[in-house]
Scaffold this active site. Structure first.
Site, PDB file in Angstrom:
ATOM      1  N   ILE A 118       0.893  -1.152   0.000  1.00 20.51           N
ATOM      2  CA  ILE A 118       0.000   0.000   0.000  1.00 20.51           C
ATOM      3  C   ILE A 118       0.936   1.207   0.000  1.00 20.51           C
ATOM      4  O   ILE A 118       1.903   1.252   0.757  1.00 20.51           O
ATOM      5  CB  ILE A 118      -0.941  -0.003   1.228  1.00 20.51           C
ATOM      6  N   SER A 119       0.685   2.163  -0.877  1.00 22.59           N
ATOM      7  CA  SER A 119       1.571   3.323  -1.006  1.00 22.59           C
ATOM      8  C   SER A 119       1.548   4.181   0.246  1.00 22.59           C
ATOM      9  O   SER A 119       0.563   4.216   0.983  1.00 22.59           O
ATOM     10  CB  SER A 119       1.145   4.182  -2.195  1.00 22.59           C
ATOM     11  N   GLN A 120       2.663   4.897   0.454  1.00 12.42           N
ATOM     12  CA  GLN A 120       2.703   5.824   1.585  1.00 12.42           C
ATOM     13  C   GLN A 120       1.678   6.934   1.333  1.00 12.42           C
ATOM     14  O   GLN A 120       1.382   7.278   0.184  1.00 12.42           O
ATOM     15  CB  GLN A 120       4.099   6.373   1.811  1.00 12.42           C
TER      16      GLN A 120
END
Length: 157
Positions: free
Chosen positions: A61-63
């Site tokens: 999951i992207s920052q």
């Protein structure tokens, strides 16, 4: 760390808004989608951290900052159809749903498509469709799109 709306709001204020993401529509959309709902239980203490987190299948999951940055650059309007390539667990998809008329999200990993569907089913959102497939091929039967976000791509497929 326990997850709640206050922690999510603080995360967006500290990691996204305080940096160069200034579009208030994007900020509000991100505040309305609690990142912790998309994080695996074993990483829950890092749900609001300024970093990507594993979601399985060698994906992350992207920052939060990256989600805000990419979303702001799209300049989405309420009447837009958006294609998202690399939907992962659905966090970016949920944020896009708050801004667009409809989001069409593709991921090549069937288990992640299932996870994303389950995650978004829990949200009060109904303006999305998921497809398991190779994002390089797009989604011709749903085109044209007003915006396209490529969150993940690989030369291996």
């Amino acid at each position: 760390m326990r997850h709640n709306a206050d922690n999510n709001t603080e995360m967006i204020d500290d990691q996204v808004h305080s940096r160069d993401v200034k579009d208030e529509k994007v900020i509000q959309a991100m505040k309305s989608i609690d990142r912790a709902h998309f994080v695996e239980q074993k990483y829950m203490d890092l749900a609001y951290a300024d970093r990507p987190l594993p979601i399985g299948h060698n994906q992350t999951i992207s920052q939060p900052y990256i989600v805000g940055f990419m979303t702001e650059k799209l300049d989405i309007h309420k009447d837009h159809k958006v294609l998202e390539i690399g939907s992962g667990c659905g966090y970016q998809t949920a944020v896009l749903c708050k801004l667009a008329q409809k989001v069409f999200a593709i991921d090549i990993v069937p288990e992640l498509v299932d996870k994303a569907r389950k995650n978004l089913k829990k949200m009060d959102l109904d303006n999305y469709e998921f497809k398991c497939g190779n994002g390089r091929k797009g989604w011709p039967e749903k085109s044209p799109f007003d915006r396209i976000l490529v969150a993940a791509a690989s030369s291996d497929y």
